[in-house]
Design an enzyme around this catalytic site. Structure first.
Site, PDB file in Angstrom:
ATOM      1  N   ALA A   7       7.833 -24.347 -10.563  1.00 61.23           N
ATOM      2  CA  ALA A   7       9.150 -24.966 -10.437  1.00 61.23           C
ATOM      3  C   ALA A   7       9.027 -26.469 -10.177  1.00 61.23           C
ATOM      4  O   ALA A   7       9.785 -27.272 -10.732  1.00 61.23           O
ATOM      5  CB  ALA A   7       9.926 -24.291  -9.305  1.00 61.23           C
ATOM      6  N   ARG A  57      -7.672 -23.924   3.003  1.00 58.36           N
ATOM      7  CA  ARG A  57      -7.651 -24.790   4.188  1.00 58.36           C
ATOM      8  C   ARG A  57      -8.727 -25.875   4.082  1.00 58.36           C
ATOM      9  O   ARG A  57      -9.735 -25.673   3.433  1.00 58.36           O
ATOM     10  CB  ARG A  57      -7.872 -23.946   5.444  1.00 58.36           C
ATOM     11  CG  ARG A  57      -6.728 -22.981   5.660  1.00 58.36           C
ATOM     12  CD  ARG A  57      -7.003 -21.991   6.769  1.00 58.36           C
ATOM     13  NE  ARG A  57      -5.876 -21.043   6.879  1.00 58.36           N
ATOM     14  CZ  ARG A  57      -5.981 -19.785   7.256  1.00 58.36           C
ATOM     15  NH1 ARG A  57      -7.150 -19.283   7.563  1.00 58.36           N
ATOM     16  NH2 ARG A  57      -4.920 -19.023   7.336  1.00 58.36           N
ATOM     17  N   ASP A 113       3.569 -14.895   7.136  1.00 56.75           N
ATOM     18  CA  ASP A 113       4.018 -14.622   8.511  1.00 56.75           C
ATOM     19  C   ASP A 113       5.510 -14.883   8.740  1.00 56.75           C
ATOM     20  O   ASP A 113       6.072 -14.414   9.726  1.00 56.75           O
ATOM     21  CB  ASP A 113       3.204 -15.465   9.502  1.00 56.75           C
ATOM     22  CG  ASP A 113       1.773 -14.989   9.602  1.00 56.75           C
ATOM     23  OD1 ASP A 113       1.474 -13.907   9.060  1.00 56.75           O
ATOM     24  OD2 ASP A 113       0.951 -15.687  10.208  1.00 56.75           O
ATOM     25  N   ARG A 140       2.336   8.050   5.524  1.00 58.45           N
ATOM     26  CA  ARG A 140       3.283   9.032   6.081  1.00 58.45           C
ATOM     27  C   ARG A 140       3.001  10.442   5.558  1.00 58.45           C
ATOM     28  O   ARG A 140       3.172  11.422   6.286  1.00 58.45           O
ATOM     29  CB  ARG A 140       4.711   8.609   5.707  1.00 58.45           C
ATOM     30  CG  ARG A 140       5.770   9.646   5.951  1.00 58.45           C
ATOM     31  CD  ARG A 140       6.573   9.479   7.190  1.00 58.45           C
ATOM     32  NE  ARG A 140       6.928   8.128   7.501  1.00 58.45           N
ATOM     33  CZ  ARG A 140       7.109   7.703   8.747  1.00 58.45           C
ATOM     34  NH1 ARG A 140       6.927   8.529   9.768  1.00 58.45           N
ATOM     35  NH2 ARG A 140       7.463   6.468   8.974  1.00 58.45           N
ATOM     36  N   ARG A 148      -0.264  14.121  12.428  1.00 66.77           N
ATOM     37  CA  ARG A 148      -1.093  13.105  13.096  1.00 66.77           C
ATOM     38  C   ARG A 148      -0.235  11.927  13.560  1.00 66.77           C
ATOM     39  O   ARG A 148       0.818  11.658  12.987  1.00 66.77           O
ATOM     40  CB  ARG A 148      -2.143  12.569  12.130  1.00 66.77           C
ATOM     41  CG  ARG A 148      -3.302  13.492  11.975  1.00 66.77           C
ATOM     42  CD  ARG A 148      -4.327  12.890  11.032  1.00 66.77           C
ATOM     43  NE  ARG A 148      -5.425  13.817  10.849  1.00 66.77           N
ATOM     44  CZ  ARG A 148      -6.240  13.801   9.807  1.00 66.77           C
ATOM     45  NH1 ARG A 148      -6.080  12.914   8.854  1.00 66.77           N
ATOM     46  NH2 ARG A 148      -7.213  14.661   9.718  1.00 66.77           N
ATOM     47  N   GLY A 156       0.038 -10.902  11.063  1.00 63.25           N
ATOM     48  CA  GLY A 156       1.001 -11.639  11.877  1.00 63.25           C
ATOM     49  C   GLY A 156       0.299 -12.042  13.152  1.00 63.25           C
ATOM     50  O   GLY A 156       0.367 -11.358  14.167  1.00 63.25           O
ATOM     51  N   SER A 201       7.114  13.163  11.907  1.00 65.89           N
ATOM     52  CA  SER A 201       5.840  12.443  11.788  1.00 65.89           C
ATOM     53  C   SER A 201       5.931  11.154  12.594  1.00 65.89           C
ATOM     54  O   SER A 201       7.024  10.653  12.854  1.00 65.89           O
ATOM     55  CB  SER A 201       5.545  12.112  10.325  1.00 65.89           C
ATOM     56  OG  SER A 201       6.579  11.333   9.792  1.00 65.89           O
ATOM     57  N   ARG A 232      -5.046   8.460  14.183  1.00 66.62           N
ATOM     58  CA  ARG A 232      -5.789   7.675  13.193  1.00 66.62           C
ATOM     59  C   ARG A 232      -5.271   6.244  13.204  1.00 66.62           C
ATOM     60  O   ARG A 232      -4.092   6.005  13.485  1.00 66.62           O
ATOM     61  CB  ARG A 232      -5.597   8.233  11.779  1.00 66.62           C
ATOM     62  CG  ARG A 232      -6.229   9.586  11.543  1.00 66.62           C
ATOM     63  CD  ARG A 232      -7.756   9.487  11.540  1.00 66.62           C
ATOM     64  NE  ARG A 232      -8.368  10.747  11.161  1.00 66.62           N
ATOM     65  CZ  ARG A 232      -8.540  11.795  11.956  1.00 66.62           C
ATOM     66  NH1 ARG A 232      -8.123  11.752  13.210  1.00 66.62           N
ATOM     67  NH2 ARG A 232      -9.128  12.896  11.517  1.00 66.62           N
TER      68      ARG A 232
END
Ligand code: F6P
Length: 308
Positions: A7, A57, A113, A140, A148, A156, A201, A232
């Site tokens: 852009a 960086r 972040d 899930r 579990r 983050g 769950s 886990r």
């Protein structure tokens, strides 16, 4: 970020300005690694993660000597203004550089972040949230079938934006974020309540920078109090920082890129382009870095209500 570069390049050409791409971030400016870009230099990059300029960086830019070399190359190539895409570190560098040598800079927020004030979204955040949410959906399946308890760690370092978004979108029983002082006891009590309510769950989202330690530390502490759980841990890591960007990311990046050039044409400098309430917005770079962006209180409340 590729969408933002595209852009910037096309907006420059649209407004009859020459535009150069600098490779490897500030290091490229220090080494003179830059080249003129044209309309077709940025073809077919919208769908690619990272940046085709290989931005990274730079430790040398933190030194006065490094910035002097960068300025010398800036002048030698006849440049008039600098567009910087990045987060905290890149903007701190841009602010210092612009003050030292009195040259116009404009920032475009690019960090998964989402921790920069002056914009509702930073580039990469939506893609990272989608990656995290997709991983949680997959995890899930095992959490439910094997009954579990999963701890899923998302990125983050100092901010819980990805965690909060993933917790609502992925239906987590709880989330642990740097901004909120939660305790293991409170987490255990939430899990006990869920079990009493026949919760199907359990997935807990942990932001990597949270005050209770790593997701492994937290899992171990919880296990001591709820030893019947088969626990886990899954750390999603850098997969959140790459990949093909979502439509939202491409659109905001495109809007910000054009707004950066239009802002420079209007004589703006030392500001960061942002999008607030779906409108382009400009915030002084110093303010964007220093102001602490808070998690949305309503989203936080919703995550709690829905976790029962
Ligand atoms: O600053 C953005 C971020 O993605 C953080 O969430 C994360 O902690 C960090 O970068 C990872 O950085 P590195 O790749 O240097 O480990």
């Amino acid at each position: 970020m590729n969408a933002a570069i595209r852009a910037v390049v096309r907006a420059c050409i649209f407004y009859d300005l020459d535009v150069y791409g600098i490779y490897r971030g500030y290091d490229g400016l220090i080494k003179g690694d830059l080249e003129q870009l044209y309309v077709r230099s940025v073809s077919n990059i919208l769908s690619r993660g990272g940046t085709f300029l290989l931005s990274a960086r730079s430790s040398e830019f933190r030194t006065k000597e490094g910035r002097q070399k960068a300025y010398d190359n800036f002048k030698a190539n006849g440049l008039d203004a600098l567009v910087v895409i990045g987060g905290d570190g890149s903007f701190t560098g841009a602010d210092i550089f612009s003050n030292e040598f009195d040259l116009p800079v404009i920032g475009i927020p690019g960090t998964i972040d989402n921790d920069l004030a002056g914009t509702d979204f930073t580039i990469g955040y939506d893609t990272a949230c989608n990656t995290a949410r997709e991983a949680i959906d997959k995890i899930r399946d095992t959490a439910s079938s094997h009954d579990r308890l999963f701890f899923v760690e998302v990125m983050g370092r100092d901010a819980g934006f990805i965690a909060l978004n993933a917790a609502i979108g992925g239906g987590a029983v709880a989330m642990i974020v740097p901004e909120h002082n939660w305790s293991i006891e409170a987490l255990v009590s939430r899990l006990r309540k869920g079990a009493a309510n026949q919760k199907a769950s359990n997935v807990v989202i942990v932001a990597e920078g949270c005050h209770l330690g790593s997701s492994y530390d937290i899992a171990e502490k919880v296990k001591k109090q709820l030893d019947h759980y088969d626990i886990r841990v899954s750390v999603l890591g850098h997969m959140q920082r790459g990949g093909s960007p979502t439509t939202l990311d491409r659109v905001i990046a495109s809007r910000m890129g054009v707004a950066a050039i239009e802002g420079l044409r209007d004589g703006m400098s030392k500001v960061m382009v942002g999008i607030v309430n779906n409108h382009v917005n400009y915030t002084p770079i110093g303010e964007a870095i220093k102001t602490v962006k808070r998690l949305d209180a309503e989203e936080f409340r919703i995550a709690k209500i829905l976790s029962i």
